[in-house]
Structure formats: C-alpha cells, structure tokens
Design a protein around this motif. Structure first.
Motif, PDB file in Angstrom:
ATOM      1  N   ALA A 187      -6.727  -7.258   8.825  1.00  0.00           N
ATOM      2  CA  ALA A 187      -5.271  -6.586   9.647  1.00  0.00           C
ATOM      3  C   ALA A 187      -4.173  -6.313   8.267  1.00  0.00           C
ATOM      4  O   ALA A 187      -3.898  -5.487   8.429  1.00  0.00           O
ATOM      5  CB  ALA A 187      -4.399  -7.627  10.184  1.00  0.00           C
ATOM      6  N   TRP A 188      -4.268  -6.694   7.061  1.00  0.00           N
ATOM      7  CA  TRP A 188      -3.724  -6.668   5.627  1.00  0.00           C
ATOM      8  C   TRP A 188      -4.306  -5.823   5.001  1.00  0.00           C
ATOM      9  O   TRP A 188      -3.608  -4.487   4.645  1.00  0.00           O
ATOM     10  CB  TRP A 188      -4.645  -8.555   4.998  1.00  0.00           C
ATOM     11  CG  TRP A 188      -3.681  -8.494   3.431  1.00  0.00           C
ATOM     12  CD1 TRP A 188      -2.392  -8.609   3.344  1.00  0.00           C
ATOM     13  CD2 TRP A 188      -4.707  -8.725   2.681  1.00  0.00           C
ATOM     14  NE1 TRP A 188      -2.604  -9.025   2.347  1.00  0.00           N
ATOM     15  CE2 TRP A 188      -3.666  -8.922   1.114  1.00  0.00           C
ATOM     16  CE3 TRP A 188      -5.927  -8.528   2.326  1.00  0.00           C
ATOM     17  CZ2 TRP A 188      -4.224  -9.662   0.608  1.00  0.00           C
ATOM     18  CZ3 TRP A 188      -6.421  -8.904   1.190  1.00  0.00           C
ATOM     19  CH2 TRP A 188      -5.556  -9.171  -0.367  1.00  0.00           C
ATOM     20  N   ILE A 245       0.815  -1.409  -4.899  1.00  0.00           N
ATOM     21  CA  ILE A 245       0.607  -2.012  -3.888  1.00  0.00           C
ATOM     22  C   ILE A 245      -0.257  -3.646  -4.312  1.00  0.00           C
ATOM     23  O   ILE A 245       0.220  -5.049  -3.721  1.00  0.00           O
ATOM     24  CB  ILE A 245      -0.184  -1.340  -2.413  1.00  0.00           C
ATOM     25  CG1 ILE A 245      -0.285  -0.430  -2.204  1.00  0.00           C
ATOM     26  CG2 ILE A 245      -1.416  -2.584  -1.294  1.00  0.00           C
ATOM     27  CD1 ILE A 245      -0.885   0.616  -1.130  1.00  0.00           C
ATOM     28  N   ALA A 285      -3.057  -2.585   6.495  1.00  0.00           N
ATOM     29  CA  ALA A 285      -1.346  -2.278   6.008  1.00  0.00           C
ATOM     30  C   ALA A 285      -1.559  -1.778   4.776  1.00  0.00           C
ATOM     31  O   ALA A 285      -1.226  -0.445   4.798  1.00  0.00           O
ATOM     32  CB  ALA A 285      -0.595  -3.442   6.216  1.00  0.00           C
ATOM     33  N   ALA A 286      -2.006  -2.182   3.723  1.00  0.00           N
ATOM     34  CA  ALA A 286      -2.665  -1.317   2.228  1.00  0.00           C
ATOM     35  C   ALA A 286      -3.150  -0.367   2.643  1.00  0.00           C
ATOM     36  O   ALA A 286      -2.584   0.650   2.024  1.00  0.00           O
ATOM     37  CB  ALA A 286      -4.164  -2.614   1.687  1.00  0.00           C
ATOM     38  N   LEU A 288      -7.951 -10.822   7.063  1.00  0.00           N
ATOM     39  CA  LEU A 288      -8.165  -9.965   6.607  1.00  0.00           C
ATOM     40  C   LEU A 288      -8.504  -8.419   7.174  1.00  0.00           C
ATOM     41  O   LEU A 288      -7.630  -7.424   5.589  1.00  0.00           O
ATOM     42  CB  LEU A 288      -9.987 -10.107   5.761  1.00  0.00           C
ATOM     43  CG  LEU A 288     -10.267  -9.906   3.820  1.00  0.00           C
ATOM     44  CD1 LEU A 288      -9.192 -10.354   3.198  1.00  0.00           C
ATOM     45  CD2 LEU A 288     -11.530  -9.747   3.626  1.00  0.00           C
ATOM     46  N   GLY A 308      -0.762   7.402   3.149  1.00  0.00           N
ATOM     47  CA  GLY A 308       0.560   7.694   4.165  1.00  0.00           C
ATOM     48  C   GLY A 308       1.253   7.803   2.438  1.00  0.00           C
ATOM     49  O   GLY A 308       1.902   8.844   3.129  1.00  0.00           O
ATOM     50  N   ARG A 324      -2.928   1.995   4.920  1.00  0.00           N
ATOM     51  CA  ARG A 324      -1.850   2.858   5.570  1.00  0.00           C
ATOM     52  C   ARG A 324      -1.053   3.194   4.610  1.00  0.00           C
ATOM     53  O   ARG A 324      -0.345   4.160   4.524  1.00  0.00           O
ATOM     54  CB  ARG A 324      -1.404   2.181   6.796  1.00  0.00           C
ATOM     55  CG  ARG A 324      -1.876   2.031   7.824  1.00  0.00           C
ATOM     56  CD  ARG A 324      -0.891   1.935   9.497  1.00  0.00           C
ATOM     57  NE  ARG A 324      -0.258   0.124   8.895  1.00  0.00           N
ATOM     58  CZ  ARG A 324      -0.557  -0.945   9.416  1.00  0.00           C
ATOM     59  NH1 ARG A 324      -2.026  -0.301   9.960  1.00  0.00           N
ATOM     60  NH2 ARG A 324      -0.641  -2.015   9.611  1.00  0.00           N
ATOM     61  N   LEU A 325      -0.430   2.723   3.850  1.00  0.00           N
ATOM     62  CA  LEU A 325       0.188   2.594   3.033  1.00  0.00           C
ATOM     63  C   LEU A 325      -0.001   3.233   1.291  1.00  0.00           C
ATOM     64  O   LEU A 325       0.147   4.253   1.129  1.00  0.00           O
ATOM     65  CB  LEU A 325       0.624   1.135   1.934  1.00  0.00           C
ATOM     66  CG  LEU A 325       1.776  -0.213   2.643  1.00  0.00           C
ATOM     67  CD1 LEU A 325       1.746  -0.588   2.168  1.00  0.00           C
ATOM     68  CD2 LEU A 325       3.210   0.738   2.606  1.00  0.00           C
ATOM     69  N   PRO A 366      -5.139  -6.239  -1.952  1.00  0.00           N
ATOM     70  CA  PRO A 366      -6.463  -5.813  -1.132  1.00  0.00           C
ATOM     71  C   PRO A 366      -7.147  -4.744  -1.641  1.00  0.00           C
ATOM     72  O   PRO A 366      -8.449  -4.909  -1.496  1.00  0.00           O
ATOM     73  CB  PRO A 366      -4.686  -5.359   0.318  1.00  0.00           C
ATOM     74  CG  PRO A 366      -3.976  -5.617  -0.227  1.00  0.00           C
ATOM     75  CD  PRO A 366      -3.552  -6.302  -2.121  1.00  0.00           C
TER      76      PRO A 366
END
Lengths: 292, 292
Positions: free
Chosen positions: B196-197, B215, B200-201, B194, B207, B203-204, B229
């Motif tokens: 890690a997922w 997303i 990543a969300a 969870l 960023g 960061r998107l 997420p």
C-alpha cells in the motif's frame, strides 16, 4: 530578492514554531493573530521552546533576549504586513476562513511580498486568485519545524518559478529540508504515503485479519521503526484520524472511519486522552518486551 | 507435543536460514532438496552464516561443529520425512510445484507431523487438501530469520487451533517473534502495508507529483527511517516489485508497473544490478548530505 522580514499570520502551535525558527535564523518576524490572548500565549511558548532547545542540545545556546527582540506581536494586520517580504499564513484549516484572510492580506501587503499558505490538506489554487497575486502564491508547508525539519513547497499552476526557488532558499535558511511537490496534491507527499499505509492497517484490523499489536509488530520489526501504524495513529490523535478518514469514500476506509468514530465517541483520542489503541502513559508498544 | 525433528523442504536461501536457526535452537534438522548441488551450496552457506553470526556479535559463539552435526542433508524425501515432527516447506513460489510437493509429503510423512508452508503470496488453503491433512496444515512464513526476526502464523479455515499454538511456541524457540494472521490474507501483514505504501509512492511518481528523492526524503525525515519507498524497492529488487505490481488491476498500479518494467528491461533491477532508482554501491539516499 533579499528577505529581511517574515510575517506569520496565525499564532497557533505551528505558527509560533515557524516564527521562532525565523527569528533564530536572523529574520525580523511579525506575528499576527486576531486573538490577543493567543499572541500572549505564543510569546510564552517561544520562551519555553527556547529553553527546551537549549536544554536538549539540539541548538547551541539560542540567545533568548536577542532572538525575542526580533519578534513583534500585533493584532493589527496592516502593521504586521507593512514591511513583509514573505507572508506565511498558518490560520485554522478552514477554506472559508483562509479565503477571508487572504482577501485582506492581498489588499494590505506591499506589492513585492510573496504569499505562502501552510495548509495541510487544502490547495494553494483555492486562495491564489482571492489573494490578488496568484503568481506570487505558493503552499509552504511545515511539519513540526524542530523535530521533523521538512518544508513542502507546492506551487499551483500559476506560481512563478522564481517564487519556488526563493522559497527553496528560504526553507534552507529556516533550517528545514525543502521538498518540492511539483503539482498540487492534497496531503503533499508524506501524508499521502502515511494515509495509504494507515488505510492498509485499518483494512487488516476491520477485516479481522490481525490485531492491533500484531500489525504494529510486523512493521516495527521489519523496518526497525519505533512505532507501527496504530502507535502513530495514537500520536496523531484518533479525532484527527477520524476527520481525515471519514472524507474517504471506499468501503474499507468507511469501515475504518466507523471504528475510529467509536473510539472518539468513548473519549479515546489516543496519547493525549490517555487511551487510544494503546493505554498511556506506558503503551505496550514502547515496552522492551514488545518485540520479544 | 514435543518437537524434536524439523524437516525443511527446499534448500534455497530462506530454507537454508530456517534450517540453520533450527539447528542453533537445538532441533534435529533434515534438509531436503531435489537438486543435489543446492544441498551442497546450502551446507556451505550455513558455515558462512555461522561465521557471520559469530563475527557480528549477534549470536554468542555459535559452535559450528556441534550445530552442523544436527543438520542432515538428503535428496531422499522419504528419509527426510521419516522422523519429522514439523515440515517447513520452502520451495519455489509456484502453486503447481507446491501442490506436487505437498501430495508427496502427505503420502510419506508420519501421521503426527505438522505441515507448514513458507509461501509469501499463496494461501495455505491452496495446499491443505492435497496434503491429505488439512487440520494439521498452516502457513508459517519467515521473513529473514536473522535480521527481520518475524514468523507469520496464518491458518486456513480448517486448521486445528492446537496447531496454531504449537507453531507459536515453535516460532519463539526459533528466536522469532510470532505474528498471528487470524484469517487467510495474501501478503500477510507486512507485505500488505508495504505494498500500500509503495503503491502510494508509485502514484506520486507516475502522476508527476514529485521526484524519487523528494518522496524518499519526506518519509525518512518524518519517521527517522534509513530508507524511503524507492530505496526499499531497490533492495527488494525491481524485478520482484514489477512481478507483484503487475498483478494489480487499478490504473495507477498499472502505470507504476509499466515504469518498473521499463527499468527491468534496461537491466536496472536495483541494488543487486548496480542501478535502480538509485546508483550503487553508493546510493545518494545513504549519503550524509541527503537529509541536509
């Protein structure tokens, strides 16, 4: 701008599906491929897909003759492009090949034509200049067309904002949900999330924290999903997963890439080869007892 | 070893649910808390939960009188422990408090009693020695008891293998799916995937690659999940998410932690406060139009 004609470059699996959906949506469709036998296969696949769609009830009675009359197959690139309002390039995921193709398209397409690439991991800026019209160049990335109805729209820095909005409209006409990726990002959104999730699962496995089934169960039960990361990997294909993972540099990704390589070397590629992390056609994670 | 009596230490939300399930499964249950008012609330909550379970059809007619007769509430630790075959500690997620509690339990429990902690992020080795019987000490981590029916079994290096197998059997009797985490790992399996997922969300988003809704849509459509997420984060609580994320050191996690902090500072804690990444009670991601 009115879009009437869509040109699909590359008649592989995804190109074929995009072309068919475009024809179903009422567009004139030009399908180009260098390989004549692939064009024939594409035509056959479209007819099979129409049958499947009609049987599945997903579409209401797709008129196959009428739809197929809107699709024209050609291995003459100039002919394919002559009336194109939008090009959707879906050739092999190889930067060199794509560059060559875009150089040719840039020379032959009408001045107004919008250029899109269906690349999965490359970036539109890699081909925008060589196409000769960077302002009309954008990534337009389909997932599966009929099941995962998502199309990512990912401009590069030089893409004209008008092109983005035209593609959003076109995506909807193609029965997809357009997802705007505001800046270039390899893997778009979904693959970014997917890879992070799979990397974490790989770390748990290679770090001997837990077994494949325990990892999948944890996710499946908590999120009521029909598969966990290893079930998904078996469907992606362990060869593809290895290809993606092996380009990553951190130690845990490398450990997982080595594990995937060992499976691939044994011919265990996942569902398509009959064995991956699970055995097919009846993998344990699909059994009714798995979550008991 | 036959387990007859289970002692729950800490009558919070999860302790209450575990105790109720244990009583439903036919065990004698001792519920201990230092706070007398919390014991009263726990009893009230159990009766409400029984009503909910009976109404939901999830359980077939839980006999509330019979079940509640098996639950004994006490703020006397010695009394709570005197007949305990297994202790499930579910006190505040604070290493200092848990250590104090385990020191006391170790002094008062019968020699045969198995010790388990329901910690979410701490490790069993942090309390095994202080409990005085490391070989009988193991993490036994429930998710939600009634909805996410998972119990993680995570031994430390010194846990006796017999204890693991006893806990696997007990987990099944408590209507859970036991998941073995072979080695100590903070966050077990599910939270590792969870986080890690969600990272990543994050960061998107930080960023500026994509917006919250784009997303979430990408994930939801591809995996047919009812939330992405950010929808999940709103349900976890942005305060909790901030607490977890802020302990991470890499730059992108720090950027996301700062974003979460800004939400928390504005009182936007997610579903529970009426606003987070979405507005409640009708967040857009739950609307029928969201995936159109």
């Amino acid at each position: 701008m009115t879009i009437t004609t869509i040109c699909i470059i590359g008649a592989g699996n995804l190109g074929t599906k995009i072309a068919l959906q475009a024809a179903i949506s009422g567009f004139q469709v030009q399908v180009y491929d260098v390989d004549h036998s692939r064009l024939q296969r594409s035509s056959t696949e479209m007819n099979l897909l129409i049958d499947q769609l009609n049987k599945s009830g997903q579409k209401t009675n797709v008129p196959s003759v009428e739809v197929m009359e809107r699709v024209y197959f050609t291995f003459n690139l100039a002919e394919a492009l002559q009336a194109a309002d939008v090009v959707i390039e879906s050739v092999t995921e190889d930067a060199g090949i794509k560059s060559e193709v875009w150089k040719e398209i840039g020379k032959l397409a009408p001045a107004h034509t919008i250029f899109t690439t269906n690349t999965s991991y490359l970036l539109p800026s890699q081909f925008a200049e060589v196409s000769g019209r960077p302002e009309k160049f954008c990534a337009f990335h389909f997932h599966d067309v009929f099941h995962s109805r998502v199309v990512d729209i990912m401009p590069h820095e030089g893409t004209d904002a008008k092109v983005i909005s035209i593609l959003e409209g076109l995506g909807r006409k193609l029965n997809q949900i357009p997802i705007l990726v505001k800046k270039e990002h390899s893997g778009y959104i979904f693959n970014t999330l997917l890879i992070a999730w799979i990397d974490a699962a790989g770390r748990l496995l290679t770090g001997e924290i837990a077994e494949v089934e325990a990892i999948d169960k944890s996710w499946m039960i908590n999120f009521n999903m029909s598969a966990g990361p290893f079930g998904i990997l078996d469907n992606v294909g362990l060869d593809t997963a290895w290809h993606i993972t092996s380009s990553r540099r951190n130690p845990s990704s490398r450990a997982f890439a080595a594990l995937l390589k060992a499976y691939v070397d044994q011919g265990k590629l996942g569902a398509k080869s009959g064995e991956g992390f699970y055995k097919y056609p009846n993998p344990s994670y699909k059994s009714v007892d798995f979550l008991k």
